[in-house]
Design a protein around this motif. Structure first.
Motif, mmCIF file in Angstrom:
data_model
loop_
_atom_site.group_PDB
_atom_site.id
_atom_site.type_symbol
_atom_site.label_atom_id
_atom_site.label_comp_id
_atom_site.label_asym_id
_atom_site.label_seq_id
_atom_site.Cartn_x
_atom_site.Cartn_y
_atom_site.Cartn_z
ATOM 1 N N ILE A 103 12.026 42.201 45.208
ATOM 2 C CA ILE A 103 10.953 41.188 45.205
ATOM 3 C C ILE A 103 9.889 41.567 44.168
ATOM 4 O O ILE A 103 9.431 40.735 43.394
ATOM 5 C CB ILE A 103 10.349 41.030 46.619
ATOM 6 C CG1 ILE A 103 11.388 40.366 47.532
ATOM 7 C CG2 ILE A 103 9.059 40.226 46.579
ATOM 8 C CD1 ILE A 103 11.041 40.375 49.009
ATOM 9 N N LYS A 107 8.971 39.150 41.098
ATOM 10 C CA LYS A 107 7.599 38.603 41.091
ATOM 11 C C LYS A 107 6.761 39.164 39.951
ATOM 12 O O LYS A 107 6.097 38.440 39.241
ATOM 13 C CB LYS A 107 6.887 39.021 42.389
ATOM 14 C CG LYS A 107 6.856 37.968 43.478
ATOM 15 C CD LYS A 107 6.015 38.549 44.618
ATOM 16 C CE LYS A 107 5.995 37.688 45.839
ATOM 17 N NZ LYS A 107 5.301 36.439 45.665
ATOM 18 N N GLN A 132 19.451 36.639 50.408
ATOM 19 C CA GLN A 132 18.074 36.158 50.190
ATOM 20 C C GLN A 132 17.959 35.425 48.852
ATOM 21 O O GLN A 132 16.855 35.223 48.344
ATOM 22 C CB GLN A 132 17.090 37.340 50.201
ATOM 23 C CG GLN A 132 17.080 38.160 51.468
ATOM 24 C CD GLN A 132 16.590 37.371 52.659
ATOM 25 O OE1 GLN A 132 15.819 36.422 52.508
ATOM 26 N NE2 GLN A 132 17.045 37.738 53.850
ATOM 27 N N ILE A 134 18.662 36.445 45.877
ATOM 28 C CA ILE A 134 18.219 37.278 44.749
ATOM 29 C C ILE A 134 19.456 37.595 43.919
ATOM 30 O O ILE A 134 20.397 38.241 44.416
ATOM 31 C CB ILE A 134 17.530 38.570 45.239
ATOM 32 C CG1 ILE A 134 16.238 38.194 45.973
ATOM 33 C CG2 ILE A 134 17.263 39.532 44.079
ATOM 34 C CD1 ILE A 134 15.536 39.339 46.658
#
Ligand code: KIV
Length: 267
Positions: A103, A107, A132, A134
């Motif tokens: 993450i 991000k 998820q 990703i």
């Protein structure tokens, strides 16, 4: 025609039989050049530990350093996909740490995907990320983060059981949801076989010509890195020598009072 390289686009390249072109980068200026040259996938590899930081292996690289370099690369790119390596120590620290790291990478750096070294042993880790949504590139064969257990940077999968393990690794990471897999330092016929049995693209480095794409470390390709150059590297220029000649010329001109000239000053 310009296009943004996305996960479905990478799958399409394999389907069309169009080789995927990948190179590593670690900064804004080189990322712009790679993008301009039409490279499909820029890998912010933890090889930066060796070619940028001067370590003997990739192991000392940290997550913060990966994010720092990946953000610089992302700022230089308009079309290529940017993939950022997970540094050593993340996958070994449990799924919460893995998810938090992925993450942070997406991000804070703006990278499009993460790359994870390992096969069967990281399949659950990869599954946790792809569940998820990703995107993950896997990396099997001579995985540099395992250099200590391999006893050096040695070609993997040379004997029958080693080859079977690499096929099993590649199938496991595909089943876990990786959208591509780097095959590093394995015999060319084995890479050909892995490429045949997988439906996701293989991107080879030291794995022969039959992969769906190729990746090289930028500093090797440009002849900038004067550490060990593996046999599979082709140097497309002698960058180190060209740069040294330019620097020697600059030094000479400064010492002889020939630089700066009047045209380089302000009135
Ligand atoms: O770290 C890196 O640059 C890599 C490539 C060599 C595939 O993993």
């Amino acid at each position: 025609m310009s296009r943004r390289v996305t996960v479905p686009e990478v799958a399409r390249l394999k389907k069309m039989g169009t080789p995927i072109v990948s190179v590593t980068a670690y900064d804004y200026t080189f990322a712009r050049l790679l993008d301009r040259a039409g490279v499909d996938l820029i890998l912010v590899g933890d090889s930066l530990g060796m070619v940028i930081q001067g370590h003997k292996t990739t192991l000392p690289v940290t997550l913060d350093q990966m994010i720092y370099h990946a953000s610089a690369v992302v700022r230089g790119v308009a079309q290529a996909m940017v993939v950022c390596d997970f540094p050593f120590g993340i996958c070994q620290s449990g799924q919460e740490v893995v998810l938090a790291a992925a993450i942070r990478i997406l991000k804070e750096s703006g990278a499009d995907a993460v790359k994870i070294e390992g096969g069967v042993e990281v399949a659950e880790t990869i599954k946790g990320l792809t569940r998820q949504r990703i995107p993950v590139v896997a990396h099997v064969g001579l995985t540099p983060q395992s250099v200590k257990s391999f006893g050096g940077f040695k070609v993997q999968g040379r004997d029958e059981s080693g080859a079977e393990q690499i096929v099993a690794d590649a199938l496991a990471v595909e089943a876990a949801g990786a959208f591509a897999v780097v095959l590093e330092g394995i015999p060319s016929p084995l890479a050909k076989e892995v490429t045949r049995v997988l439906s996701i693209p293989t991107i080879g480095i030291g794995a022969g010509a039959d992969c769906d794409g190729q990746v090289l470390v930028l500093y090797d390709l440009l002849g900038l890195y004067d550490g060990v150059t593996p046999r599979f590297v082709k140097q497309y220029m002698r960058g180190g020598e060209t740069i040294c000649t330019a620097l020697e010329q600059y030094a000479q001109e400064v010492r002889e009072g020939r630089f700066p000239g009047p045209e380089h000053g302000f009135s």
